[in-house]
Write an enzyme that holds these catalytic residues in place. Structure first.
Site, PDB file in Angstrom:
ATOM      1  N   TYR A 104      -0.245  64.247  -6.376  1.00 14.21           N
ATOM      2  CA  TYR A 104      -0.034  64.994  -5.137  1.00 14.21           C
ATOM      3  C   TYR A 104       1.244  65.819  -5.185  1.00 14.21           C
ATOM      4  O   TYR A 104       2.279  65.373  -5.699  1.00 14.21           O
ATOM      5  CB  TYR A 104       0.046  64.043  -3.939  1.00 14.21           C
ATOM      6  CG  TYR A 104      -1.219  63.292  -3.644  1.00 14.21           C
ATOM      7  CD1 TYR A 104      -2.406  63.957  -3.399  1.00 14.21           C
ATOM      8  CD2 TYR A 104      -1.223  61.892  -3.592  1.00 14.21           C
ATOM      9  CE1 TYR A 104      -3.571  63.276  -3.116  1.00 14.21           C
ATOM     10  CE2 TYR A 104      -2.390  61.187  -3.308  1.00 14.21           C
ATOM     11  CZ  TYR A 104      -3.554  61.887  -3.070  1.00 14.21           C
ATOM     12  OH  TYR A 104      -4.699  61.206  -2.796  1.00 14.21           O
ATOM     13  N   ASN A 167      -9.236  54.822   4.174  1.00 14.71           N
ATOM     14  CA  ASN A 167      -8.720  55.650   3.072  1.00 14.71           C
ATOM     15  C   ASN A 167      -7.249  55.399   2.732  1.00 14.71           C
ATOM     16  O   ASN A 167      -6.415  56.296   2.848  1.00 14.71           O
ATOM     17  CB  ASN A 167      -8.897  57.135   3.429  1.00 14.71           C
ATOM     18  CG  ASN A 167     -10.156  57.740   2.819  1.00 14.71           C
ATOM     19  OD1 ASN A 167     -10.801  57.124   1.973  1.00 14.71           O
ATOM     20  ND2 ASN A 167     -10.499  58.928   3.250  1.00 14.71           N
ATOM     21  N   GLY A 278     -14.470  63.283  -3.071  1.00 18.65           N
ATOM     22  CA  GLY A 278     -15.236  63.610  -1.873  1.00 18.65           C
ATOM     23  C   GLY A 278     -16.458  62.740  -1.662  1.00 18.65           C
ATOM     24  O   GLY A 278     -17.191  62.929  -0.689  1.00 18.65           O
ATOM     25  N   GLY A 280     -16.638  59.536  -0.775  1.00 16.18           N
ATOM     26  CA  GLY A 280     -16.511  58.791   0.473  1.00 16.18           C
ATOM     27  C   GLY A 280     -16.597  59.691   1.689  1.00 16.18           C
ATOM     28  O   GLY A 280     -17.154  59.308   2.726  1.00 16.18           O
ATOM     29  N   ASP A 281     -16.063  60.905   1.577  1.00 25.94           N
ATOM     30  CA  ASP A 281     -16.130  61.844   2.699  1.00 25.94           C
ATOM     31  C   ASP A 281     -17.564  62.269   2.974  1.00 25.94           C
ATOM     32  O   ASP A 281     -17.960  62.439   4.134  1.00 25.94           O
ATOM     33  CB  ASP A 281     -15.278  63.085   2.394  1.00 25.94           C
ATOM     34  CG  ASP A 281     -13.846  62.735   2.067  1.00 25.94           C
ATOM     35  OD1 ASP A 281     -13.298  61.813   2.712  1.00 25.94           O
ATOM     36  OD2 ASP A 281     -13.270  63.365   1.167  1.00 25.94           O
TER      37      ASP A 281
END
Length: 340
Positions: A104, A167, A278, A280-281
């Site tokens: 990140y 999350n 993505g 899980g999204d």
């Protein structure tokens, strides 16, 4: 048409082409993604009125981020413009026994430095049926915890359903910080989404006889996790995604949805993964769509898992599977045969 608002950070995704490692790469693929934005794209793709709320700079890169959502039908009119940075995450795709790696670079991003006064939730929630956020967003800082709290209070005052994907991201905050913030925010949540690790990391609630590293999951243990979460916070529903990881390419994928009475387990899918970011999204987007569509508990979890299974075959953060494709897979046709 149901109206959904999601709130979070939209980031630049920089990734080496193919399966190169960071140290090999001399150029990077440039796309966008972020938990709640990914959910909004799924919902817009299913035909719902989906709005994404965040703060992004007014410069050209901020506009590129906005455009990445607009092109897929997401309402971006409530995005606040300001600040200096768009957050970045670098993704190195795993292969075989080598796991994917995310790094990140989101400090001082526009949303990370946003203040509660930036968002008029009374206006944002006008006519809205559902609000969704994740545990990634409050992890950005105490100011964003407060923004999430104000959003939840405003949504609850309007009887808007609230969903949250726990999350947990250990690179963003500690377990103690996550537990304090999410214990407060979850008092407003109606539908909780978790996975094998999140409930343990955030709330210390652990499934017995489970070893996620070895890819061994105990369904009875997750019934207990779901009930403990529901009892602790009064959730109407608790969804738990169940990933049995054999390698970076091959996972077994399923989920459970608990509605206070019934523990409904989905089919098990054997995935050969193209891109798991993505995943899980896309489950969350599928679940929200299914519940808003009036599907019962079993049908809702089947739709959500099928939607997510298809997302694992699609490059990038966003899920572009159609309702017809999801329903077909949920109905048992996973052959992958050419459609002519």
């Amino acid at each position: 048409m149901a109206k959904v608002v999601t709130f979070g950070e939209l980031m630049i995704r920089l990734q080496p082409y193919n399966y190169e490692r960071f140290v090999q790469a001399d150029h990077l693929e440039f796309t966008f993604g972020g938990g709640e934005a990914n959910v909004a794209v799924s919902l817009a793709n299913y035909g719902l009125d989906a709005s994404f709320v965040t703060k992004l700079p007014a410069h050209a890169i901020g506009q590129c981020a906005v455009n990445s959502l607009r092109r897929y039908g997401v309402d971006t009119s409530k995005i606040v413009r300001g600040g200096d940075r768009v957050g970045i995450y670098f993704n190195e795709k795993g292969a075989s026994q080598r796991p994917s790696v995310c790094i990140y670079d989101r400090a001082h991003s526009a949303i990370q430095e946003a203040q509660p006064a930036d968002f008029d939730w009374e206006k944002i929630f006008d006519g809205v049926d559902w609000f969704h956020f994740t545990g990634i967003t409050p992890a950005l800082g105490p100011n964003v915890v407060e923004i999430c709290r104000e959003a939840c209070k405003a949504a609850k005052a309007r009887n808007i359903k609230i969903s949250c994907d726990l999350n947990y991201r250990g690179k963003l905050w500690t377990r103690d910080q996550a537990r304090a913030a999410m214990t407060d925010l979850c008092q407003y949540v109606d539908v909780c989404i978790s996975n094998e690790e999140d409930a343990k990391d955030v709330f210390g609630i652990e499934a017995e006889a489970t070893d996620i590293t070895a890819g061994e999951l105990n369904k009875e243990g997750y019934k207990s996790v779901a009930k403990q979460l529901a009892d602790k916070f009064g959730f109407e529903k608790v969804a738990i995604t169940l990933r049995e990881s054999k390698s970076a390419f091959d996972n077994d994928w399923s989920a459970m949805l608990y509605d206070g009475e019934n523990y409904c387990f989905s089919k098990l899918y054997h995935l050969h993964i193209i891109d798991r970011i993505g995943g899980g999204d896309s489950f969350g987007g599928g679940l929200i769509y299914a519940l808003l569509s009036g599907k019962d508990t079993q049908a809702a979890v089947e739709f959500a898992v099928a939607a997510s299974a298809l997302k694992h075959s699609i490059e990038g953060d966003y899920n572009f599977a159609t309702i017809a494709e999801v329903e077909k897979l949920a109905g048992g046709d996973g052959s992958g045969r050419v459609q002519r």
